[in-house]
Design a protein around this motif. Structure first.
Motif, PDB file in Angstrom:
ATOM      1  N   TYR A  94     -10.397  13.541  -1.122  1.00 51.19           N
ATOM      2  CA  TYR A  94      -9.852  12.586  -0.151  1.00 51.19           C
ATOM      3  C   TYR A  94      -8.319  12.591  -0.137  1.00 51.19           C
ATOM      4  N   ARG A  95      -7.718  13.499  -0.903  1.00 50.98           N
ATOM      5  CA  ARG A  95      -6.259  13.551  -0.942  1.00 50.98           C
ATOM      6  C   ARG A  95      -5.703  14.200   0.322  1.00 50.98           C
ATOM      7  N   ARG A  96      -4.470  13.811   0.682  1.00 49.01           N
ATOM      8  CA  ARG A  96      -3.789  14.312   1.874  1.00 49.01           C
ATOM      9  C   ARG A  96      -4.555  13.952   3.145  1.00 49.01           C
ATOM     10  N   ARG A  97      -5.213  12.819   3.122  1.00 46.56           N
ATOM     11  CA  ARG A  97      -5.987  12.384   4.287  1.00 46.56           C
ATOM     12  C   ARG A  97      -5.597  10.981   4.738  1.00 46.56           C
ATOM     13  N   GLY A  98      -4.477  10.509   4.285  1.00 49.57           N
ATOM     14  CA  GLY A  98      -4.003   9.206   4.726  1.00 49.57           C
ATOM     15  C   GLY A  98      -4.525   8.041   3.919  1.00 49.57           C
ATOM     16  N   VAL A  99      -5.236   8.306   2.824  1.00 48.38           N
ATOM     17  CA  VAL A  99      -5.820   7.228   2.033  1.00 48.38           C
ATOM     18  C   VAL A  99      -4.734   6.422   1.317  1.00 48.38           C
ATOM     19  N   ALA A 100      -3.754   7.113   0.733  1.00 50.43           N
ATOM     20  CA  ALA A 100      -2.684   6.406   0.021  1.00 50.43           C
ATOM     21  C   ALA A 100      -1.905   5.502   0.967  1.00 50.43           C
ATOM     22  N   ALA A 101      -1.606   5.995   2.167  1.00 48.01           N
ATOM     23  CA  ALA A 101      -0.880   5.182   3.150  1.00 48.01           C
ATOM     24  C   ALA A 101      -1.694   3.963   3.553  1.00 48.01           C
ATOM     25  N   ALA A 102      -3.012   4.137   3.688  1.00 46.37           N
ATOM     26  CA  ALA A 102      -3.868   3.007   4.024  1.00 46.37           C
ATOM     27  C   ALA A 102      -3.898   1.979   2.899  1.00 46.37           C
ATOM     28  N   LEU A 103      -3.911   2.450   1.655  1.00 46.60           N
ATOM     29  CA  LEU A 103      -3.865   1.535   0.515  1.00 46.60           C
ATOM     30  C   LEU A 103      -2.550   0.756   0.500  1.00 46.60           C
ATOM     31  N   LEU A 104      -1.451   1.451   0.774  1.00 42.38           N
ATOM     32  CA  LEU A 104      -0.150   0.781   0.820  1.00 42.38           C
ATOM     33  C   LEU A 104      -0.139  -0.296   1.893  1.00 42.38           C
ATOM     34  N   ASP A 105      -0.603   0.035   3.075  1.00 41.27           N
ATOM     35  CA  ASP A 105      -0.675  -0.963   4.147  1.00 41.27           C
ATOM     36  C   ASP A 105      -1.553  -2.133   3.742  1.00 41.27           C
ATOM     37  N   GLY A 106      -2.628  -1.831   3.011  1.00 39.94           N
ATOM     38  CA  GLY A 106      -3.545  -2.880   2.591  1.00 39.94           C
ATOM     39  C   GLY A 106      -2.903  -3.835   1.598  1.00 39.94           C
ATOM     40  N   VAL A 107      -2.129  -3.306   0.653  1.00 35.40           N
ATOM     41  CA  VAL A 107      -1.447  -4.170  -0.314  1.00 35.40           C
ATOM     42  C   VAL A 107      -0.419  -5.045   0.393  1.00 35.40           C
ATOM     43  N   VAL A 108       0.351  -4.449   1.297  1.00 34.62           N
ATOM     44  CA  VAL A 108       1.375  -5.208   2.022  1.00 34.62           C
ATOM     45  C   VAL A 108       0.732  -6.340   2.817  1.00 34.62           C
ATOM     46  N   ASP A 109      -0.351  -6.040   3.514  1.00 36.05           N
ATOM     47  CA  ASP A 109      -1.023  -7.062   4.310  1.00 36.05           C
ATOM     48  C   ASP A 109      -1.611  -8.157   3.421  1.00 36.05           C
TER      49      ASP A 109
END
Length: 213
Positions: A122-137
């Motif tokens: 699942y790497r390089r598929r936008g998962v880390a960015a989605a997690l970051l957005d999730g923490v911020v929200d």
């Protein structure tokens, strides 16, 4: 779907790592068993490397899922657990509070992002960015004044996956974080930056064209 293809954000679900999701936490963090960090080293609690009884870090993390907020969030791609992001209110993280390499720039009780762990496949598929957005929200909805992180600047090079767990400055900049100070901490022989997203300041900045919630 190839591993380098970015997943449509709509297919990634990000949720708090509550106790009922413990099995999924183990799927992400349990590959090394008792030798694993279990997201404890940056917390300064129950580290116990070579000294404590087997399973102490695992047990500590399981208990921390009962806290408010819990110790992390999980990402799911098409229903399959794909990644973890560990975080916590900075005042509740003793090792970070007393760090000699990562300074506290003020007394604001921001939430601190500690690590990302993305499952193989699942790497390089936008998962880390989605997690970051999730923490911020999650932090914003929980009334936190902002979010801090301590990523490395890849400087156009490739980063060792095992050492890039703190995240990359480029991803945080895309999420609206600003660089505050270069720290004395390093990962993958690269300097870690203290980056901050203050919610009040962010609300006052003009929205970028095409930006969306």
């Amino acid at each position: 779907m190839g591993v380098d293809r970015v997943v449509d954000a709509a297919t990634i679900e990000v949720v708090p790592a509550t106790p009922d999701r413990w099995a999924d936490v183990v799927t992400i963090l349990g590959a090394s068993g008792d030798r694993g960090c279990w997201c404890q080293a940056p917390r300064g609690r129950a580290v116990g490397y070579g000294k404590a009884r087997p399973g102490v870090r695992r047990d500590a993390l399981r208990a921390q899922l009962d806290e408010n907020p819990p110790a992390g969030i999980l990402a799911y791609v098409d229903g399959e657990v794909a990644g973890w992001c560990g975080f916590g209110p900075r005042p509740n993280l003793p090792r970070l509070v007393h760090s000699r390499t990562i300074p506290a720039i003020d007394d604001t009780p921001v939430w601190s992002i500690l690590c990302f762990n993305i499952r193989v496949g699942y790497r390089r598929r936008g998962v880390a960015a989605a997690l970051l957005d999730g923490v911020v929200d999650y932090a914003r909805r929980s009334g936190a004044p902002g979010v801090e992180a301590y990523p490395i600047d890849p400087e156009g090079g490739r980063v060792d996956v095992s050492l890039g767990y703190v995240g990359l400055t480029t991803m945080f900049e895309k999420a609206g974080f600003r660089r505050v100070v270069e720290t004395a901490a390093h990962s993958d022989r690269r300097v870690r930056w203290l980056m901050r997203l203050d919610f009040e300041a962010a609300a006052k900045r003009p929205r970028r064209k095409g930006a969306h919630d």
